[in-house]
Design a protein around this motif. Structure first.
Motif, PDB file in Angstrom:
ATOM      1  N   TYR A   1      43.719  45.736  35.618  1.00 44.74           N
ATOM      2  CA  TYR A   1      42.630  44.617  34.726  1.00 44.74           C
ATOM      3  C   TYR A   1      41.985  45.356  33.888  1.00 44.74           C
ATOM      4  CZ  TYR A   1      39.451  40.813  34.463  1.00 44.74           C
ATOM      5  OH  TYR A   1      38.847  39.727  34.096  1.00 44.74           O
ATOM      6  N   VAL A   2      41.518  46.534  34.129  1.00 46.60           N
ATOM      7  CA  VAL A   2      40.565  47.208  33.271  1.00 46.60           C
ATOM      8  C   VAL A   2      41.098  48.735  33.231  1.00 46.60           C
ATOM      9  CG1 VAL A   2      38.253  47.953  32.520  1.00 46.60           C
ATOM     10  CG2 VAL A   2      38.527  45.626  33.479  1.00 46.60           C
TER      11      VAL A   2
ATOM     12  N   LEU B   1      40.749  57.838  40.799  1.00 45.24           N
ATOM     13  CA  LEU B   1      40.979  56.705  41.600  1.00 45.24           C
ATOM     14  C   LEU B   1      41.072  55.358  40.905  1.00 45.24           C
ATOM     15  CD1 LEU B   1      37.975  55.221  42.018  1.00 45.24           C
ATOM     16  CD2 LEU B   1      37.517  57.269  43.141  1.00 45.24           C
ATOM     17  N   VAL B   2      41.376  54.483  41.584  1.00 48.91           N
ATOM     18  CA  VAL B   2      41.698  53.012  41.006  1.00 48.91           C
ATOM     19  C   VAL B   2      40.966  52.259  42.066  1.00 48.91           C
ATOM     20  CG1 VAL B   2      43.095  51.046  40.551  1.00 48.91           C
ATOM     21  CG2 VAL B   2      43.636  53.287  39.999  1.00 48.91           C
ATOM     22  N   LEU B   3      39.938  51.330  41.503  1.00 46.81           N
ATOM     23  CA  LEU B   3      39.025  50.563  42.424  1.00 46.81           C
ATOM     24  C   LEU B   3      39.847  49.315  42.427  1.00 46.81           C
ATOM     25  CD1 LEU B   3      35.466  51.098  40.652  1.00 46.81           C
ATOM     26  CD2 LEU B   3      36.333  51.798  42.752  1.00 46.81           C
ATOM     27  N   SER B   4      39.533  48.397  43.530  1.00 45.17           N
ATOM     28  CA  SER B   4      40.033  47.242  43.746  1.00 45.17           C
ATOM     29  C   SER B   4      38.999  46.227  42.974  1.00 45.17           C
ATOM     30  CB  SER B   4      40.051  46.776  45.198  1.00 45.17           C
ATOM     31  OG  SER B   4      38.435  46.683  45.725  1.00 45.17           O
ATOM     32  N   TYR B   5      39.787  45.064  42.621  1.00 45.92           N
ATOM     33  CA  TYR B   5      38.764  44.158  41.698  1.00 45.92           C
ATOM     34  C   TYR B   5      37.741  43.651  42.578  1.00 45.92           C
ATOM     35  CZ  TYR B   5      37.878  40.052  38.995  1.00 45.92           C
ATOM     36  OH  TYR B   5      37.062  39.110  38.339  1.00 45.92           O
ATOM     37  N   LYS B   6      37.590  43.423  43.877  1.00 46.32           N
ATOM     38  CA  LYS B   6      36.583  42.960  44.729  1.00 46.32           C
ATOM     39  C   LYS B   6      35.558  44.071  44.898  1.00 46.32           C
ATOM     40  CE  LYS B   6      35.663  41.293  49.371  1.00 46.32           C
ATOM     41  NZ  LYS B   6      36.132  41.016  50.665  1.00 46.32           N
ATOM     42  N   THR B   7      35.708  45.263  44.988  1.00 50.13           N
ATOM     43  CA  THR B   7      34.953  46.369  45.120  1.00 50.13           C
ATOM     44  C   THR B   7      34.222  46.514  43.679  1.00 50.13           C
ATOM     45  OG1 THR B   7      35.948  47.432  46.366  1.00 50.13           O
ATOM     46  CG2 THR B   7      34.623  48.761  45.376  1.00 50.13           C
TER      47      THR B   7
ATOM     48  N   ALA C   1      42.070  47.679  39.605  1.00 48.40           N
ATOM     49  CA  ALA C   1      43.342  46.665  40.116  1.00 48.40           C
ATOM     50  C   ALA C   1      43.163  45.371  39.653  1.00 48.40           C
ATOM     51  CB  ALA C   1      43.705  46.710  41.704  1.00 48.40           C
ATOM     52  N   PRO C   2      44.023  44.536  39.529  1.00 45.10           N
ATOM     53  CA  PRO C   2      44.017  42.821  39.201  1.00 45.10           C
ATOM     54  C   PRO C   2      43.491  42.254  40.098  1.00 45.10           C
ATOM     55  CG  PRO C   2      46.084  43.490  39.444  1.00 45.10           C
ATOM     56  CD  PRO C   2      45.668  44.804  39.314  1.00 45.10           C
ATOM     57  N   PRO C   3      42.800  41.136  39.789  1.00 42.72           N
ATOM     58  CA  PRO C   3      42.370  40.029  40.855  1.00 42.72           C
ATOM     59  C   PRO C   3      43.318  39.597  41.823  1.00 42.72           C
ATOM     60  CG  PRO C   3      41.502  39.515  38.599  1.00 42.72           C
ATOM     61  CD  PRO C   3      42.549  40.615  38.558  1.00 42.72           C
ATOM     62  N   GLY C   4      43.049  39.580  43.084  1.00 41.79           N
ATOM     63  CA  GLY C   4      43.995  39.022  43.918  1.00 41.79           C
ATOM     64  C   GLY C   4      44.746  40.279  44.742  1.00 41.79           C
ATOM     65  N   PHE C   5      44.866  41.506  44.147  1.00 39.87           N
ATOM     66  CA  PHE C   5      45.803  42.408  44.514  1.00 39.87           C
ATOM     67  C   PHE C   5      44.819  43.272  45.656  1.00 39.87           C
ATOM     68  CE2 PHE C   5      46.868  47.064  44.605  1.00 39.87           C
ATOM     69  CZ  PHE C   5      48.283  46.766  45.023  1.00 39.87           C
TER      70      PHE C   5
ATOM     71  N   GLN D   1      33.756  44.172  41.317  1.00 45.58           N
ATOM     72  CA  GLN D   1      32.808  43.139  41.534  1.00 45.58           C
ATOM     73  C   GLN D   1      31.549  43.220  42.298  1.00 45.58           C
ATOM     74  OE1 GLN D   1      33.023  39.891  39.624  1.00 45.58           O
ATOM     75  NE2 GLN D   1      34.535  40.779  38.495  1.00 45.58           N
ATOM     76  N   ALA D   2      31.667  43.533  43.573  1.00 45.67           N
ATOM     77  CA  ALA D   2      30.667  43.501  44.325  1.00 45.67           C
ATOM     78  C   ALA D   2      29.839  44.859  44.459  1.00 45.67           C
ATOM     79  CB  ALA D   2      31.422  43.504  45.782  1.00 45.67           C
ATOM     80  N   ASP D   3      30.351  45.833  44.165  1.00 40.99           N
ATOM     81  CA  ASP D   3      29.607  47.036  44.359  1.00 40.99           C
ATOM     82  C   ASP D   3      29.097  47.737  42.937  1.00 40.99           C
ATOM     83  OD1 ASP D   3      29.687  47.505  46.931  1.00 40.99           O
ATOM     84  OD2 ASP D   3      31.550  47.703  47.081  1.00 40.99           O
ATOM     85  N   PHE D   4      30.027  47.133  41.943  1.00 37.74           N
ATOM     86  CA  PHE D   4      29.584  47.910  40.596  1.00 37.74           C
ATOM     87  C   PHE D   4      29.355  46.853  39.341  1.00 37.74           C
ATOM     88  CE2 PHE D   4      32.110  50.944  42.887  1.00 37.74           C
ATOM     89  CZ  PHE D   4      31.324  52.084  42.953  1.00 37.74           C
ATOM     90  N   ALA D   5      29.094  45.417  39.915  1.00 40.92           N
ATOM     91  CA  ALA D   5      28.502  44.431  39.369  1.00 40.92           C
ATOM     92  C   ALA D   5      29.554  44.252  37.946  1.00 40.92           C
ATOM     93  CB  ALA D   5      27.329  44.804  38.581  1.00 40.92           C
ATOM     94  N   ALA D   6      30.873  44.514  38.329  1.00 39.84           N
ATOM     95  CA  ALA D   6      32.003  44.176  37.195  1.00 39.84           C
ATOM     96  C   ALA D   6      31.707  44.854  35.807  1.00 39.84           C
ATOM     97  CB  ALA D   6      32.072  42.721  36.959  1.00 39.84           C
ATOM     98  N   ASP D   7      31.153  46.240  36.118  1.00 40.67           N
ATOM     99  CA  ASP D   7      30.696  46.798  34.873  1.00 40.67           C
ATOM    100  C   ASP D   7      31.934  47.601  34.073  1.00 40.67           C
ATOM    101  OD1 ASP D   7      29.626  48.470  32.893  1.00 40.67           O
ATOM    102  OD2 ASP D   7      28.782  49.924  34.275  1.00 40.67           O
ATOM    103  N   PRO D   8      32.120  47.132  32.925  1.00 40.83           N
ATOM    104  CA  PRO D   8      33.565  47.694  32.392  1.00 40.83           C
ATOM    105  C   PRO D   8      33.441  49.176  32.074  1.00 40.83           C
ATOM    106  CG  PRO D   8      32.383  46.317  30.890  1.00 40.83           C
ATOM    107  CD  PRO D   8      31.647  46.075  32.263  1.00 40.83           C
TER     108      PRO D   8
END
Length: 895
Positions: free
Chosen positions: A206-207, A224-230, A259-263, A232-239
């Motif tokens: 996704y990014v 490492l690759v972060l999950s989309y949920k993490t 990773a993309p949303p939903g994965f 969003q929740a832990d890193f404030a969706a900071d690109p």
């Protein structure tokens, strides 16, 4: 568009017919007829105008649609005229359809869900069971291989070009402390995967980017690759997180992407990974204890995408041969008679489009049972509503007879009643959805399921009433409906009551069995005491503590917490009893030969501080406990449970005996100092297995193999503190966090809970199944009782004149009550005669879900029978007493 053209043509046809009629009327008026005479004459000449319009429209092909719309409008008018009936049916259906929808949501989300990846139908896993998480020998008695070493994974990958890609994923998962910059460390879930993991699944980023083959080679920069949920929740969706550094267990890792949303990964689990790391980074975090470097360490699931047209059976056989060839090269499998077992070893290729089926296998039986039980509830609701419709159709018999006398066909009558029942069912389905998904939106699959179930339900409960109503005779319109004591609908109504009772017996017996099973599980003797105990999870390794610094840390923890008011015992342990995790090794008693592949040598083991057994209320039954005399330089000692002593030292005094683990050269390493009472360590359903504990103060330094020495050092990192209070303070969690922070500000609480809650967590699925089953059983009991009450009330109304005549001829009230109750109880008796064998068959399939109770438990069946008989007696007694209160003269005059 065609529908709009039809409506326009219909309007034009109506206008044209009206125009011709007006012209004919005007012509007759000019001849001197009055307007009324002119209209009658014109209509007589024209014939049946609506029929003419119907014949004309039938040529257009839309007449059936128009008739269906007429049926819908007629049904809505009928339902609006009887709001009480409509509301009763809608609520009943909402309960039945809503229950099915709720259970289907779980089934669809767990059993039927596909991974959010590209073309999941071509994904296959090598292995079909979940033998998580680490093995180093043969896995199953039938030779089924389900978990693989890294070396074996590479061997299978090279031997199977039929896979476009073959990835490897960690069988279990890890919890690591992750820190960004100067921020406090936070616990996160991770999963090791091969570099081609995302390419195998067909998932992009996704990014940033996903992991690639170059990230999974020795010496590569840890990424490492972060999950989309993490993200969003832990890193404030900071690109800007992409390219930055996160510290995992104090080791720097570069964030490659998100990773993309939903994965959510490669399996459906309650706690999916927060991030993914390449397999090559596993030695970075694990050091000499690396599983990647262990040739015989089985810890990976191979997951691949087959090429189009691949023969799965042939590929499976080919992989089994490749597995056997590899096993012959490994002494672990070939020595000590193991060669004879190699020809039996094989693999099974399992579809993986729905993910690695761990959660599905754990919950599948229970969810399927819930789906069946919710369907039974819906069938009982259908029987109830069918009875209501039968009574309603009987009341409308004169109306139906008049319509048939005027030319309505039987098919049209059936269709109208079925339309009404389907409308009721759809309204019930919508209501059930609204209740089940208040404030949220169901998926398309759930909507489709609810629609199909609603339509089928309407057809099921509407067919019999519609069929019987269509047999109304025109002569019925001229007779009083209360003259006859016999009624064509009475037999189906009685049959439906029998059907309800039989199904209710199945549900009630199942509910009582599940409730008793849950009670047995929760109130069994686990062998430990959890009252006033609290579990605190910590991660000293994650904040950089080395093995040599641990003794001082552990001593500080024990001293600080012991000083708290009301504290009885403080202990530290690697894994807590009934916490879900445990280590295990092959035990070799001193003086015994090395065990063969079939010899049962496995024993679980743990490491704990001196007062651990005291903190969980487990007594020493022989020998002594750990003490301050057990130092780093004294004899290595262990405590074993009674099951261990019985298994490895039968008919002997185990105190002073020696044993080792892993290899025969270490068989004299540990001396048994004491035997403690048995308690359940991991499986609350299973028998107590051999178990031993090693003291926190002793580290065995005699291992010659680097991996064994690394594992020994790793065992010195303890994960849990157990706090045993005489009287727990109200703010125990705050006090615990403050105390840990005073020892080391970086030593945070990863998890805190009462020990009772930790143990109760083992039964979440059983508790859910028991509650749902009990709810379904109660609902079935209510529906069956209401159904019987409704039928009995209907019979009282239909037999008013008969009852009046009986009482006028001298029948006592008690005999009238007895007469009515006999009819009800006969239906209950027949229903039980059918329901008890059906319940025995149904509960037989529940046997795997039960604990401490047999599927044919007499008390459960007797309790279900008594509840049904009692509720049926009450439901039948009320209308029976009403029948006995009828005034004979009024009854005869009303007739």
């Amino acid at each position: 568009m065609r529908l709009f053209r039809f409506l326009r043509r219909k309007s034009d046809l109506t206008e044209e017919l009206e125009s011709h009629l007006k012209m004919a009327i005007a012509e007759r008026v000019t001849r001197g007829q009055s307007p009324e005479e002119a209209r009658r004459a014109a209509l007589h000449e024209f014939g049946n105008v609506p029929m003419i319009a119907d014949v004309a429209r039938s040529q257009w092909g839309w007449l059936r649609l128009e008739q269906w719309l007429q049926d819908v409008r007629y049904a809505l008018r009928q339902l609006r005229k009887e709001p009480g009936f409509t509301l009763t049916v809608v609520i009943t259906l909402a309960l039945g359809i809503g229950a099915n929808t709720a259970i289907f949501t779980l089934v669809q989300g767990i059993l039927l869900r596909s991974l959010p990846v590209n073309d999941p139908s071509r994904l296959y896993r090598i292995g079909d069971k979940n033998d998580c998480c680490y093995y180093n020998n043969y896995q199953n008695d039938n030779g089924d291989f389900d978990i693989f070493s890294y070396d074996l994974y590479l061997h299978l990958k090279q031997a199977s070009p039929e896979f476009e890609q073959l990835a490897a994923v960690e069988a279990g998962g890890n919890g690591f402390s992750v820190r960004k910059g100067a921020e406090p460390a936070r616990p996160m879930r991770s999963e090791y995967v091969s570099g081609n993991y995302f390419a195998t699944l067909g998932v992009g980023a996704y990014v940033g980017r996903v992991l690639g083959e170059n990230d999974d080679i020795p010496g590569a920069t840890p990424t490492l690759v972060l999950s989309y949920k993490t993200w969003q929740a832990d890193f404030a969706a900071d690109p800007g997180i992409v390219g930055s550094t996160l510290y995992v267990q104090t080791h720097p890792f570069v964030v490659a992407g998100v990773a993309p949303p939903g994965f959510f990964g490669d399996r459906i689990i309650a706690n999916p990974p927060d991030f993914w790391m390449p397999l090559a980074s596993e030695p970075v975090l694990e050091g000499a204890n690396s599983s990647l470097k262990g040739v015989d360490q089985l810890w990976l699931y191979p997951l691949g995408r087959v090429r189009p047209g691949a023969n799965i059976q042939a590929l499976q056989a080919k992989l089994s041969v490749a597995l056997q060839q590899w096993l012959t090269t490994r002494p672990t499998y070939a020595d000590h008679g193991g060669t004879a077992l190699i020809p039996r070893q094989h693999v099974v290729l399992a579809p993986a489009g729905g993910g690695i089926q761990r959660l599905q296998q754990q919950t599948g039986t229970g969810l399927r049972m819930m789906m069946i039980l919710s369907t039974v509830v819906l069938l009982i609701a259908c029987a109830n509503i069918a009875n209501l419709l039968l009574a309603r159709c009987t009341a409308r018999r004169a109306d139906v007879a008049v319509r048939i006398a005027l030319g309505a066909s039987r098919f049209r009558v059936i269709r109208e009643i079925l339309t009404e029942s389907v409308l009721l069912s759809l309204m019930g389905g919508v209501t059930g959805l609204a209740v089940a998904y208040a404030g949220s939106y169901p998926s398309t699959a759930v909507l489709a399921f609810t629609f199909v179930v609603s339509v089928l339900t309407g057809i099921v409960f509407g067919t019999v009433p519609a069929w019987l109503a269509s047999y109304a005779q025109p002569s019925d319109a001229l007779r009083g409906v209360n003259r006859s004591t016999a009624d064509r609908s009475s037999v189906p109504q009685r049959i439906l009551i029998v059907f309800q009772v039989a199904l209710s017996m199945v549900l009630l017996a199942g509910a009582l069995l599940m409730t008793k099973s849950l009670h047995n599980l929760e109130h069994q003797n686990f062998g430990i005491t959890t009252t006033n105990r609290y579990v605190v999870s910590i991660d000293p390794k994650g904040i950089g503590y080395t093995v040599d610094r641990l003794p001082a840390l552990y001593q500080q923890i024990e001293d600080r917490f012991t000083a708290l008011p009301g504290m009885a015992n403080v202990s530290l342990v690697r894994y807590i009893p009934l916490g879900g995790n445990m280590w295990g090794s092959c035990v070799i008693p001193q003086g015994h030969a090395a065990p063969g592949p079939k010899d049962p040598c496995f024993a679980a083991w743990d490491r704990a501080s001196t007062r651990f057994l005291d903190s969980i209320g487990v007594p020493i039954v022989r020998g002594r406990n750990f003490s301050t005399q057990d130092t780093a330089t004294s004899q290595q000692v262990v405590l074993v449970n009674q099951a261990f002593a019985r298994h490895f030292f039968p008919n002997q005094d185990p105190i002073g005996k020696h044993f080792g683990v892993g290899s025969i050269q270490y068989s004299g390493a540990f001396e048994i100092a004491g035997v403690f009472a048995d308690f359940k360590m991991t499986d609350p359903r299973g028998e107590v297995r051999p178990l031993f504990f090693r003291p926190l103060s002793q580290q065995f330094r005699g291992y010659k193999e680097s991996d064994a020495d690394a594992a020994e050092k790793s065992s010195m990192y303890l994960n849990f503190i157990i706090l045993d209070f005489r009287q727990a303070p109200a703010d125990v969690e705050t006090l615990t966090r403050r105390t840990l922070a005073s020892i080391d500000p970086n030593l945070s609480v990863r998890h805190f809970s009462p020990y009772d809650a930790e143990v109760a967590g083992n039964f979440n699925q059983d508790r859910l199944l028991a509650r749902l089953t009990s709810g379904f059983g109660l609902l079935a009991l209510i529906l069956a009782s209401v159904g019987l009450y409704g039928v009995m009330s209907y019979f009282v109304v239909r037999r008013t004149s008969e009852i009046g005549i009986r009482m006028a001829l001298g029948a006592a009230r008690s005999s009238v009550v007895a007469m009515m109750l006999r009819g009800a109880l006969w239906q209950i008796a027949i229903g039980l005669a059918i329901g008890i064998p059906a319940a025995l068959m149904a509960t037989h399939f529940m046997a795997s879900l039960l604990y401490g109770v047999k599927p044919y438990d007499p008390l459960a069946f007797f309790g279900a029978m008594m509840m049904l008989i009692l509720c049926a007696a009450v439901a039948g007694l009320i209308p029976s007493r009403r029948a006995a209160s009828i005034d004979p003269m009024k009854a005869l005059r009303a007739d």
